[in-house]
Design a protein around this motif. Structure first.
Motif, short mmCIF file in Angstrom:
data_model
loop_
_atom_site.label_atom_id
_atom_site.label_comp_id
_atom_site.label_asym_id
_atom_site.label_seq_id
_atom_site.Cartn_x
_atom_site.Cartn_y
_atom_site.Cartn_z
N ASN A 55 3.76 17.23 -16.96
CA ASN A 55 5.03 17.10 -17.68
C ASN A 55 5.58 15.68 -17.56
O ASN A 55 6.10 15.13 -18.53
CB ASN A 55 6.05 18.12 -17.19
N ARG A 56 5.49 15.09 -16.37
CA ARG A 56 5.97 13.72 -16.18
C ARG A 56 5.16 12.74 -17.03
O ARG A 56 5.71 11.85 -17.67
CB ARG A 56 5.88 13.33 -14.71
N ALA A 59 6.06 13.16 -20.71
CA ALA A 59 7.39 12.60 -20.98
C ALA A 59 7.32 11.08 -21.07
O ALA A 59 7.89 10.48 -21.99
CB ALA A 59 8.38 13.02 -19.89
N LYS A 60 6.63 10.44 -20.15
CA LYS A 60 6.51 8.98 -20.17
C LYS A 60 5.80 8.50 -21.42
O LYS A 60 6.17 7.49 -22.01
CB LYS A 60 5.81 8.48 -18.91
N GLN A 63 8.10 8.87 -24.44
CA GLN A 63 9.29 8.02 -24.36
C GLN A 63 8.96 6.53 -24.40
O GLN A 63 9.87 5.71 -24.38
CB GLN A 63 10.06 8.35 -23.07
N LYS A 67 14.62 3.38 -24.85
CA LYS A 67 15.46 3.20 -23.66
C LYS A 67 15.73 4.57 -23.06
O LYS A 67 16.22 5.48 -23.74
CB LYS A 67 16.77 2.52 -24.03
N VAL A 68 15.38 4.73 -21.80
CA VAL A 68 15.49 6.02 -21.13
C VAL A 68 16.18 5.83 -19.78
O VAL A 68 15.89 4.87 -19.07
CB VAL A 68 14.08 6.64 -20.90
N VAL A 69 17.07 6.72 -19.44
CA VAL A 69 17.71 6.73 -18.13
C VAL A 69 17.16 7.92 -17.36
O VAL A 69 17.19 9.05 -17.85
CB VAL A 69 19.25 6.85 -18.25
N ARG A 70 16.63 7.67 -16.17
CA ARG A 70 16.14 8.74 -15.30
C ARG A 70 16.99 8.75 -14.04
O ARG A 70 17.25 7.70 -13.46
CB ARG A 70 14.69 8.50 -14.93
N GLU A 71 17.39 9.94 -13.61
CA GLU A 71 18.14 10.07 -12.36
C GLU A 71 17.93 11.46 -11.78
O GLU A 71 17.63 12.40 -12.52
CB GLU A 71 19.63 9.80 -12.61
N PRO A 72 18.11 11.60 -10.49
CA PRO A 72 18.00 12.92 -9.87
C PRO A 72 19.15 13.82 -10.34
O PRO A 72 20.22 13.34 -10.69
CB PRO A 72 18.14 12.66 -8.37
#
Length: 78
Positions: A55-56, A59-60, A63, A67-72
């Protein structure tokens, strides 16, 4: 990162081949099986790790160039 999920192990009757089917309630697609309960547990852990990695990666790839923001994120589930 560790978080808790619910693993479900369904015993298959011997007349139907025996063993266990294993899946994670909260994670569609995380399913496996094993001849013994311990084998089903190990196989399910592997399946979850592979599913999250896939899945990761997907997604990468989708995308790329955006412009993508990733956060916990932390959620509470009753």
């Amino acid at each position: 990162m560790k978080f808790k999920l619910t693993a479900v192990y369904e015993e298959i009757p011997k007349e139907e081949g025996g063993g266990y089917v294993a899946y994670v309630e909260e994670l569609p697609g995380a399913i496996s099986q094993g001849d013994t309960l311990e084998e089903a547990r190990e196989n399910l852990r592997d399946a979850v790790e592979l599913l999250l990695k896939a899945n990761r990666t997907l997604a990468k790839e989708t995308q790329a160039g955006h412009k993508v923001v990733r956060e916990p994120i932390a959620v509470s589930v009753a």
